[in-house]
Design a protein around this motif. Structure first.
Motif, PDB file in Angstrom:
ATOM      1  N   TRP A  88       9.937   1.274  56.120  1.00  0.00           N
ATOM      2  CA  TRP A  88      11.260   1.395  56.731  1.00  0.00           C
ATOM      3  C   TRP A  88      12.111   0.149  56.572  1.00  0.00           C
ATOM      4  O   TRP A  88      13.249   0.104  57.068  1.00  0.00           O
ATOM      5  CB  TRP A  88      11.104   1.726  58.219  1.00  0.00           C
ATOM      6  N   LYS A  89      11.605  -0.831  55.865  1.00  0.00           N
ATOM      7  CA  LYS A  89      12.326  -2.097  55.731  1.00  0.00           C
ATOM      8  C   LYS A  89      13.709  -1.902  55.109  1.00  0.00           C
ATOM      9  O   LYS A  89      14.682  -2.543  55.539  1.00  0.00           O
ATOM     10  CB  LYS A  89      11.499  -3.068  54.882  1.00  0.00           C
ATOM     11  N   PRO A  93      18.578  -2.284  59.764  1.00  0.00           N
ATOM     12  CA  PRO A  93      19.788  -3.109  59.653  1.00  0.00           C
ATOM     13  C   PRO A  93      19.584  -4.529  60.173  1.00  0.00           C
ATOM     14  O   PRO A  93      18.836  -4.752  61.120  1.00  0.00           O
ATOM     15  CB  PRO A  93      20.785  -2.356  60.550  1.00  0.00           C
ATOM     16  N   LEU A  94      20.250  -5.473  59.500  1.00  0.00           N
ATOM     17  CA  LEU A  94      20.295  -6.826  60.033  1.00  0.00           C
ATOM     18  C   LEU A  94      21.388  -6.900  61.094  1.00  0.00           C
ATOM     19  O   LEU A  94      22.394  -6.195  61.012  1.00  0.00           O
ATOM     20  CB  LEU A  94      20.595  -7.827  58.918  1.00  0.00           C
ATOM     21  N   TYR A 122       9.459 -11.280  64.005  1.00  0.00           N
ATOM     22  CA  TYR A 122      10.682 -12.045  63.828  1.00  0.00           C
ATOM     23  C   TYR A 122      11.204 -11.907  62.396  1.00  0.00           C
ATOM     24  O   TYR A 122      10.422 -11.895  61.433  1.00  0.00           O
ATOM     25  CB  TYR A 122      10.441 -13.521  64.120  1.00  0.00           C
ATOM     26  N   ILE A 123      12.513 -11.805  62.254  1.00  0.00           N
ATOM     27  CA  ILE A 123      13.157 -11.742  60.944  1.00  0.00           C
ATOM     28  C   ILE A 123      13.716 -13.124  60.620  1.00  0.00           C
ATOM     29  O   ILE A 123      14.602 -13.627  61.302  1.00  0.00           O
ATOM     30  CB  ILE A 123      14.288 -10.707  60.913  1.00  0.00           C
ATOM     31  N   VAL A 124      13.183 -13.743  59.575  1.00  0.00           N
ATOM     32  CA  VAL A 124      13.695 -15.019  59.090  1.00  0.00           C
ATOM     33  C   VAL A 124      14.579 -14.706  57.889  1.00  0.00           C
ATOM     34  O   VAL A 124      14.097 -14.233  56.867  1.00  0.00           O
ATOM     35  CB  VAL A 124      12.548 -15.973  58.702  1.00  0.00           C
ATOM     36  N   GLU A 202      21.372   2.082  66.785  1.00  0.00           N
ATOM     37  CA  GLU A 202      20.800   2.392  65.465  1.00  0.00           C
ATOM     38  C   GLU A 202      19.350   1.924  65.379  1.00  0.00           C
ATOM     39  O   GLU A 202      18.484   2.649  64.859  1.00  0.00           O
ATOM     40  CB  GLU A 202      21.632   1.732  64.365  1.00  0.00           C
ATOM     41  N   THR A 203      19.046   0.743  65.876  1.00  0.00           N
ATOM     42  CA  THR A 203      17.660   0.266  65.811  1.00  0.00           C
ATOM     43  C   THR A 203      16.753   1.115  66.700  1.00  0.00           C
ATOM     44  O   THR A 203      15.595   1.377  66.341  1.00  0.00           O
ATOM     45  CB  THR A 203      17.577  -1.216  66.222  1.00  0.00           C
TER      46      THR A 203
END
Length: 288
Positions: A88-89, A93-94, A122-124, A202-203
């Motif tokens: 699903w990556k 959405p960012l 965590y998103i880096v 959305e998330t």
């Protein structure tokens, strides 16, 4: 040295893989103890160390096997979540740049949580294209980081705080300037409320349709089984070095956070943590 090779090999592995290696060593020690024990000269025969040479407790072996099985299930549950995240990556959405707050949020330095992916990691992210609010100097100094994310509830709190604020300043001109700035902040954060609500909706939708929530609950359920199984191990008596290794291994896994905190401590807790770690290492090395 064999023990040095094992330690070096295990050090760079994920925790679950490292534990699997230690389990294998402890299991081999147990098998050797069970096989050799019947040859002892009577039930009260002593080994060179002065301890009775006897087979390990069947109850401990059974409890430890259940602990290992639950730990394997936990590893598989974590792997399933990671596969789900990969699948699903491309649809995840960012967070909009307007919602990005402090950098290095992965360190837990902020009240607001850091940006996360569909399974909560965590998103880096790269900062090169964040030109609206991030200065060129910041982007050069921090090419990649995890940002804390402004939530809709937090944005509402800020709006209400600004609305309650009174004009400040010694002069009329200063008070007018403050009032204009206050109105600007209110408009900006009211816009951010809408952005945050859209992002959160959305998330949440993607987490629901992807099965991410079910995967999270499965990990939680299996993790509970691991803790229960580890407690069963702790309740059993040990009669061999390998048995002590089983008990130390189970305790190391379930109290890993406390072990890390206290291992270098000079208090009795630190001494206990170092002793547990030594028992696990010795029990593992005994099979080599």
């Amino acid at each position: 040295m064999p023990n040095d090779a094992i330690a070096a090999t295990a050090e760079g592995l994920p925790n679950t893989t490292r534990r699997a290696l230690l389990w294998g060593l402890a299991a081999a020690s147990t098998a050797a103890a069970v096989a050799v024990a019947p040859d002892a000269q009577g039930a009260g025969a002593l080994t060179s160390s002065g301890f009775p040479d006897q087979p390990e407790s069947p109850a401990l072996i059974s409890a430890y096997q259940s602990f290992c099985d639950a730990s394997v299930d936990l590893k598989e549950a974590h792997q399933a979540r990671e596969w789900l995240a990969d699948e699903w990556k491309h649809r995840w959405p960012l967070a909009p740049e307007a919602l990005l707050w402090g950098a290095n949020a992965q360190d837990g330095s902020y009240l607001d949580d850091g940006e996360r992916d569909i399974i909560g990691r965590y998103i880096v992210r790269d900062t090169a294209d964040l030109t609206k609010r991030m200065s060129a100097k910041f982007r050069r100094a921090t090419p990649r980081t995890c940002f804390s994310v402004l939530t809709s509830s937090r944005a509402r709190e800020i709006v209400e705080k600004w609305k309650r604020s009174s004009p400040k300043g010694r002069t009329e001109k200063a008070r007018v300037r403050h009032e204009l700035f206050r109105d600007k902040m209110i408009r900006e954060y009211e816009t951010n409320i809408v952005l945050a609500e859209q992002y959160e909706a959305e998330t949440a939708r993607l987490r629901e349709i992807s099965g991410a929530e079910a995967a999270r609950l499965l990990v939680k359920e299996v993790d509970g089984r691991v803790l229960t199984a580890a407690n069963e191990v702790s309740q059993c008596r040990a009669y061999t070095v390998a048995g002590l290794g089983m008990k130390a291994d189970a305790l190391t896994v379930t109290a890993s956070a406390l072990m890390k905190i206290t291992k270098s401590d000079e208090s009795p807790l630190g001494q206990i943590a170092r002793f547990i770690e030594s028992v696990a290492e010795v029990a593992g090395g005994a099979a080599v």
